[in-house]
Design a protein around this motif. Structure first.
Motif, PDB file in Angstrom:
ATOM      1  N   ASP A 247       0.825  -1.213   0.000  1.00 40.65           N
ATOM      2  CA  ASP A 247       0.000   0.000   0.000  1.00 40.65           C
ATOM      3  C   ASP A 247       0.858   1.260   0.000  1.00 40.65           C
ATOM      4  O   ASP A 247       0.559   2.238  -0.695  1.00 40.65           O
ATOM      5  CB  ASP A 247      -0.929   0.010   1.213  1.00 40.65           C
ATOM      6  CG  ASP A 247      -2.071  -0.975   1.080  1.00 40.65           C
ATOM      7  OD1 ASP A 247      -2.310  -1.460  -0.040  1.00 40.65           O
ATOM      8  OD2 ASP A 247      -2.721  -1.276   2.103  1.00 40.65           O
ATOM      9  N   THR A 248       1.935   1.249   0.786  1.00 41.59           N
ATOM     10  CA  THR A 248       2.803   2.426   0.837  1.00 41.59           C
ATOM     11  C   THR A 248       3.502   2.639  -0.491  1.00 41.59           C
ATOM     12  O   THR A 248       3.619   3.774  -0.980  1.00 41.59           O
ATOM     13  CB  THR A 248       3.832   2.285   1.969  1.00 41.59           C
ATOM     14  OG1 THR A 248       3.143   2.244   3.224  1.00 41.59           O
ATOM     15  CG2 THR A 248       4.802   3.450   1.979  1.00 41.59           C
ATOM     16  N   GLU A 251       1.148   4.142  -2.861  1.00 39.65           N
ATOM     17  CA  GLU A 251       0.999   5.565  -2.531  1.00 39.65           C
ATOM     18  C   GLU A 251       2.136   6.379  -3.146  1.00 39.65           C
ATOM     19  O   GLU A 251       1.907   7.481  -3.676  1.00 39.65           O
ATOM     20  CB  GLU A 251       0.981   5.731  -1.017  1.00 39.65           C
ATOM     21  CG  GLU A 251       0.769   7.143  -0.525  1.00 39.65           C
ATOM     22  CD  GLU A 251       0.792   7.253   0.988  1.00 39.65           C
ATOM     23  OE1 GLU A 251       0.676   8.387   1.496  1.00 39.65           O
ATOM     24  OE2 GLU A 251       0.946   6.216   1.669  1.00 39.65           O
ATOM     25  N   ARG A 372     -10.398  -6.867   0.351  1.00 36.77           N
ATOM     26  CA  ARG A 372     -10.860  -5.484   0.231  1.00 36.77           C
ATOM     27  C   ARG A 372     -12.180  -5.440  -0.529  1.00 36.77           C
ATOM     28  O   ARG A 372     -12.597  -6.421  -1.162  1.00 36.77           O
ATOM     29  CB  ARG A 372      -9.810  -4.642  -0.479  1.00 36.77           C
ATOM     30  CG  ARG A 372      -8.561  -4.426   0.361  1.00 36.77           C
ATOM     31  CD  ARG A 372      -7.461  -3.776  -0.429  1.00 36.77           C
ATOM     32  NE  ARG A 372      -6.338  -3.423   0.418  1.00 36.77           N
ATOM     33  CZ  ARG A 372      -5.163  -3.003  -0.038  1.00 36.77           C
ATOM     34  NH1 ARG A 372      -4.953  -2.915  -1.341  1.00 36.77           N
ATOM     35  NH2 ARG A 372      -4.192  -2.693   0.806  1.00 36.77           N
ATOM     36  N   HIS A 388     -10.323  -0.501   2.146  1.00 42.27           N
ATOM     37  CA  HIS A 388      -9.538  -1.373   3.021  1.00 42.27           C
ATOM     38  C   HIS A 388     -10.232  -1.450   4.380  1.00 42.27           C
ATOM     39  O   HIS A 388     -10.688  -0.441   4.912  1.00 42.27           O
ATOM     40  CB  HIS A 388      -8.129  -0.801   3.187  1.00 42.27           C
ATOM     41  CG  HIS A 388      -7.234  -1.620   4.058  1.00 42.27           C
ATOM     42  ND1 HIS A 388      -6.612  -2.763   3.614  1.00 42.27           N
ATOM     43  CD2 HIS A 388      -6.874  -1.478   5.362  1.00 42.27           C
ATOM     44  CE1 HIS A 388      -5.901  -3.274   4.591  1.00 42.27           C
ATOM     45  NE2 HIS A 388      -6.032  -2.522   5.661  1.00 42.27           N
ATOM     46  N   LEU A 398      -9.403   3.873  -0.715  1.00 43.61           N
ATOM     47  CA  LEU A 398      -8.001   3.849  -1.128  1.00 43.61           C
ATOM     48  C   LEU A 398      -7.725   4.675  -2.375  1.00 43.61           C
ATOM     49  O   LEU A 398      -6.595   5.115  -2.593  1.00 43.61           O
ATOM     50  CB  LEU A 398      -7.557   2.402  -1.388  1.00 43.61           C
ATOM     51  CG  LEU A 398      -7.556   1.466  -0.184  1.00 43.61           C
ATOM     52  CD1 LEU A 398      -7.155   0.064  -0.612  1.00 43.61           C
ATOM     53  CD2 LEU A 398      -6.612   1.982   0.898  1.00 43.61           C
TER      54      LEU A 398
END
Length: 448
Positions: A247-248, A251, A372, A388, A398
């Protein structure tokens, strides 16, 4: 790669080395986390460069600094909205946020004051800060994209302060060792290419200097090999090796600002370049230092990426070469979709799926294989987002229109889900269901 694909890749590499007059040029292709092809043209000394020959990465160094900053964020040691002053007090640019430094929107000057930093020994942090007065901020923070090498010198110091040791030691311990990148170093070690400038009007070379950049080193100091950079390219595509969460990394790859504002082809996320090319959205970075050019770009959707390194100051279309290598592979050997497999879904979660209505508009709620949710208009046009789980019937948006917003499940006394509350919008099982808390109520006469 098939032999025919490998030949096409090698021909493209050879054409670039010849047309760009590069003393040497190496390239590789990554697919699904593995290095699947590499090639080399030209000479390093009297020999052909190998996958173990080091070249200078230049600004690809920034992607590793950005990764360390995001690790600090994930540990709760900082917020991307924090001003620089909170972590590095006493500068003239302390109002800029960490996110603005990462995305090159801080307005901070592109180069450090004084001499041309890439060709001269660098000053330490105290001297760099002393040279950056009020006029070092050239644009209002957040106003627009303005590439800043200085900004990543600042972020390197931020990492060093939080970890209590030099920035490269942190890169080595938290990135290079976990990913098996043992030939990435701040200075050349072992087999390496010497950097050259090629005369514009004659086929002769001039050696370029490669000094230590001091406090500016986090902006472009590192050297690496095709093998190591292949591992880093795979990382950027999603094979994180535990260094970051998926996820990071996603991002970081999400575009924050664009470089070319008319019809954008290049932008920046958080420390990563984002390139739009022939329907693909690729992430990575380019690099240039006197005597060297570098690039790494990967398409996370297909898992295919390319990386290129040259020991020339200019002349090589390093970004175009990377993009062309990705396209060659994509056309000759299209990625095979991942095999579908059934997954286990909690019955309570399964009961939430299906048709919901935002007013009169039908939406479909689905469960993904990773647990999800996705909420999409039934006809495919309109606001769509992934969510999420946060626990207790709460979900975090998200992406899309509802990124960062909270979806809450409303239930009746029996525990049956009656409605969804998404950023104050109420979704009900039937259009304007009177049993759901529709703001403004539902007309007593109903549909007519």
């Amino acid at each position: 790669m098939l032999d025919s694909t490998a030949l096409a890749l090698y021909r493209r590499l050879a054409r670039e080395q010849s047309a760009g007059r590069a003393p040497s040029l190496v390239a590789a292709v990554v697919r699904d986390g593995e290095l699947v092809w590499s090639g080399a043209r030209g000479r390093v000394g009297d020999a052909r460069p190998t996958p173990d020959t080091q070249y200078r990465l230049g600004s690809i160094t920034k992607t590793m600094i950005a990764t360390l900053v995001m690790r600090l964020r994930d540990e709760g040691r900082l917020a991307l909205t924090d001003p620089v002053e909170r972590h590095l007090p006493g500068t003239a640019f302390g109002s800029a946020t960490i996110a603005q430094l990462l995305s090159h929107t801080s307005g901070l000057t592109s180069e450090s004051p004084g001499v041309w930093w890439e060709r001269a020994p660098g000053a330490d942090w105290a001297a760099l800060v002393a040279s950056l007065g009020e006029d070092a901020t050239k644009l209002r923070p957040g106003f627009k994209f303005h590439y800043s090498n200085v900004g990543f010198g600042v972020l390197g110091e931020l990492v060093a302060r939080h970890r209590g040791r030099p920035w490269f030691d942190v890169v080595r311990d938290e990135i290079l060792i976990p990913l098996g990148m043992h030939r990435t170093t701040p200075h050349p070690e072992g087999a390496h290419a010497e950097g050259f400038a090629v005369h514009p009007f004659a086929d002769v070379l001039l050696p370029e200097p490669t000094p230590d950049a001091g406090a500016m080193a986090p902006a472009g100091q590192l050297w690496s090999t095709i093998t190591d950079l292949g591992r880093w390219t795979a990382f950027l595509g999603g094979h994180t090796g535990g260094v970051l969460s998926g996820d990071t990394l996603a991002e970081m790859r999400t575009m924050n600002t664009v470089d070319d504002t008319e019809v954008w082809t290049t932008g920046f996320g958080l420390g990563l370049m984002v390139v739009r090319h022939q329907g693909r959205h690729l992430a990575g970075h380019t690099g240039s230092m006197p005597g060297f050019l570098a690039a790494t770009l990967i398409d996370p959707a297909s898992g295919t990426g390319a990386l290129c390194l040259a020991n020339a100051t200019a002349g090589v279309g390093i970004t175009t070469l990377c993009l062309d290598l990705v396209e060659i592979v994509g056309k000759r050997e299209p990625a095979v979709p991942a095999e579908w497999r059934p997954s286990t879904v909690d019955p309570d979660l399964l009961a939430l799926t299906g048709l919901w209505h935002w007013g009169p508009t039908p939406y479909l709620l689905r469960v993904q294989g990773d647990g999800r949710l996705t909420l999409n208009p039934a006809d495919g046009a309109g606001r769509a987002s992934r969510f999420h789980p946060l626990g207790e019937d709460r979900w975090l948006g998200l992406d899309g229109y509802y990124a960062g917003e909270t979806l809450t499940v409303g239930r009746d006394a029996t525990g049956t889900a009656t409605h969804l509350n998404l950023a104050t919008f109420i979704f009900s099982r039937t259009p304007y269901d009177p049993a759901a808390p529709i703001p403004g109520g539902v007309h007593e006469s109903g549909w007519r």
